[in-house]
Design a protein around this motif. Structure first.
Motif, short mmCIF file in Angstrom:
data_model
loop_
_atom_site.label_atom_id
_atom_site.label_comp_id
_atom_site.label_asym_id
_atom_site.label_seq_id
_atom_site.Cartn_x
_atom_site.Cartn_y
_atom_site.Cartn_z
N THR A 111 0.78 -1.15 -0.03
CA THR A 111 0.09 -0.05 0.00
C THR A 111 0.75 1.44 0.09
N ARG A 112 0.38 2.15 -0.90
CA ARG A 112 1.31 3.34 -1.02
C ARG A 112 0.59 4.52 -0.18
N PHE A 113 1.32 5.21 0.83
CA PHE A 113 0.64 6.02 1.60
C PHE A 113 1.21 7.56 1.47
N ALA A 114 0.42 8.40 1.52
CA ALA A 114 0.93 10.01 2.09
C ALA A 114 0.80 10.17 3.59
N TRP A 115 2.02 10.52 4.10
CA TRP A 115 2.02 10.86 5.49
C TRP A 115 1.37 12.30 5.52
N LEU A 116 0.33 12.33 6.26
CA LEU A 116 -0.20 13.78 6.48
C LEU A 116 0.27 14.50 7.73
N THR A 117 1.44 15.10 7.50
CA THR A 117 2.39 15.51 8.49
C THR A 117 1.59 16.69 9.01
N GLN A 118 0.96 17.64 8.21
CA GLN A 118 0.27 18.66 8.82
C GLN A 118 -0.76 18.29 10.04
N LEU A 119 -1.17 16.93 10.08
CA LEU A 119 -2.01 16.77 10.88
C LEU A 119 -1.46 15.97 12.20
N SER A 120 -0.17 16.01 12.31
CA SER A 120 0.61 15.12 13.24
C SER A 120 0.26 16.09 14.65
N GLY A 121 0.22 15.40 15.72
CA GLY A 121 -0.25 16.15 17.05
C GLY A 121 -1.47 16.65 17.07
N HIS A 122 -2.44 16.56 16.04
CA HIS A 122 -3.67 17.16 16.25
C HIS A 122 -4.74 16.11 16.76
N ASP A 123 -5.65 16.51 17.41
CA ASP A 123 -6.70 15.68 18.00
C ASP A 123 -7.41 14.72 17.04
N GLU A 124 -7.39 13.56 17.80
CA GLU A 124 -8.06 12.55 16.58
C GLU A 124 -9.47 12.93 16.19
N ALA A 125 -10.15 13.53 16.94
CA ALA A 125 -11.64 13.88 16.55
C ALA A 125 -11.50 15.06 15.46
N GLU A 126 -10.42 15.77 15.51
CA GLU A 126 -10.21 16.75 14.44
C GLU A 126 -9.89 16.11 13.29
N ILE A 127 -8.88 15.12 13.22
CA ILE A 127 -8.56 14.20 12.03
C ILE A 127 -9.61 13.62 11.55
N ALA A 134 -13.70 9.33 4.55
CA ALA A 134 -12.45 8.51 4.40
C ALA A 134 -11.80 7.97 5.54
N ALA A 135 -12.26 8.33 6.73
CA ALA A 135 -11.77 7.87 8.03
C ALA A 135 -11.85 6.20 8.17
N CYS A 136 -10.52 5.49 8.22
CA CYS A 136 -10.81 4.04 8.33
C CYS A 136 -11.42 3.70 9.75
N THR A 137 -12.45 2.95 9.68
CA THR A 137 -13.13 2.19 10.55
C THR A 137 -12.44 1.49 11.55
N GLU A 138 -11.44 1.03 10.89
CA GLU A 138 -10.63 0.18 11.88
C GLU A 138 -9.72 0.77 12.81
N CYS A 139 -8.99 1.85 12.47
CA CYS A 139 -8.38 3.10 12.92
C CYS A 139 -9.10 3.91 13.74
N TYR A 140 -10.22 4.19 13.49
CA TYR A 140 -11.12 5.29 14.27
C TYR A 140 -12.45 4.80 14.34
N PRO A 141 -12.48 3.54 15.39
CA PRO A 141 -13.85 2.94 15.45
C PRO A 141 -14.96 4.01 16.23
N SER A 142 -14.33 5.05 17.02
CA SER A 142 -15.50 5.96 17.77
C SER A 142 -15.93 6.92 16.82
N ALA A 143 -15.56 7.07 15.66
CA ALA A 143 -16.09 8.36 14.85
C ALA A 143 -17.50 8.28 14.77
N PRO A 144 -18.01 9.50 15.13
CA PRO A 144 -19.68 9.45 15.09
C PRO A 144 -20.15 9.37 13.71
N VAL A 145 -21.28 8.61 13.76
CA VAL A 145 -21.96 8.56 12.28
C VAL A 145 -22.09 9.63 11.39
N ASP A 146 -22.51 10.63 11.99
CA ASP A 146 -22.81 12.06 11.04
C ASP A 146 -21.41 12.46 10.50
#
Ligand SMILES: [Zn+2]
Length: 271
Positions: A111-127, A134-146
């Motif tokens: 898999t080829r990735f772009a490292w989103l360095t501008q988001l490093s250290g930001h709140d997960e909620a903000e990411i 586009a948020a991965c459900t595996e990585c961010y299982p608590s992301a609200p449905v809306d």
């Protein structure tokens, strides 16, 4: 940009540099492997004497690899020292997802990735908020449905850099541009539409100097043209004054010596 003191750098700054070093490292590694294989091929074919130049390029690549690793070490150490921080990666496919780690089990070694360095250290909620669907459900299982139903607003560092460059170019262009005081195109009778401040100033100087020549030649005969040149000069002066928040008198005084110089240099001896 190399970081002098990691302890005062932001997570984004550190990760941006690490990402740059990663890419340089990967390139050098690639070169190293390619050239080593080529040199080995020559040796196998009994042409070892042709590997001299290759050897020095291989050595160069090896050095670059070592330098990248040395430069990355204090940055990795700083990440550890702070107990880590949030990081995000975007998979480079159409509809690629944002992940909190490249080790996410929904991804593959290829898999080829772009490292989103501008988001490093930001709140997960903000990411997650930016990633939307586009948020991965595996990585961010608590992301609200809306949030999950919203379109992604994620951009790669390359896209952000391109946008910043574009904005910079637009700014530079705007700095050179000129319009009428009300923002509409600056239209003149003798010079047509004037786009840049440079042309505006040159046209102003030329208009007044040339009007003076026509006046000297035959004021009655050239009455209309003279009036148009004067009118144009006023329009340009008003545009310049509006652009720089200066008075018309101020600009007229500034440009007067240039008009005089043009007259002396060119028009005064046209007779
Ligand atoms: Zn994931």
């Amino acid at each position: 940009m190399p970081i002098n003191d990691p302890t005062t750098a932001t997570p984004s700054e550190i990760d941006e540099e690490l990402a740059r070093l990663d890419i340089e490292h990967a390139k050098a590694n690639d070169t190293f492997n390619r050239l080593t294989a080529r040199a080995q091929g020559l040796v196998n074919d009994g042409m070892a004497e042709y590997t001299t130049e290759l050897r020095s390029r291989i050595e160069q690549a090896r050095q670059t690899i070592a330098e990248c690793e040395t430069a990355a070490r204090p940055l990795e150490a700083e990440f550890e020292r702070r107990g880590g921080w949030t990081r995000a990666w975007l998979v480079l496919n159409t509809g690629g997802h944002v992940h909190r780690t490249t080790a996410c089990r929904t991804c593959f070694p290829s898999t080829r990735f772009a490292w989103l360095t501008q988001l490093s250290g930001h709140d997960e909620a903000e990411i997650v908020e930016q990633a939307g669907k586009a948020a991965c459900t595996e990585c961010y299982p608590s992301a609200p449905v809306d949030v999950r139903n919203r379109p992604s607003r994620i951009k790669t560092p390359e896209q952000l850099a391109r946008e910043a460059e574009k904005a910079e170019r637009a700014k530079a262009k705007a700095a050179k541009a000129i319009t009428a005081p009300d923002g509409t195109p600056l239209r003149t009778k003798q010079y047509g539409q004037i786009e840049t401040e440079f042309t505006a100033r040159r046209s102003y100087i030329e208009a007044l100097s040339y009007a003076r020549l026509l006046t000297k030649r035959n004021v009655a005969f050239h009455r209309n043209a003279i009036a148009e040149y004067h009118e144009d000069a006023q329009l340009i002066l008003a545009a310049l004054a509006a652009k720089h928040s200066r008075t018309v008198d101020d600009l007229r005084a500034e440009l007067a010596p240039k008009v005089e110089a043009k007259w002396n240099r060119e028009h005064s001896n046209w007779g």
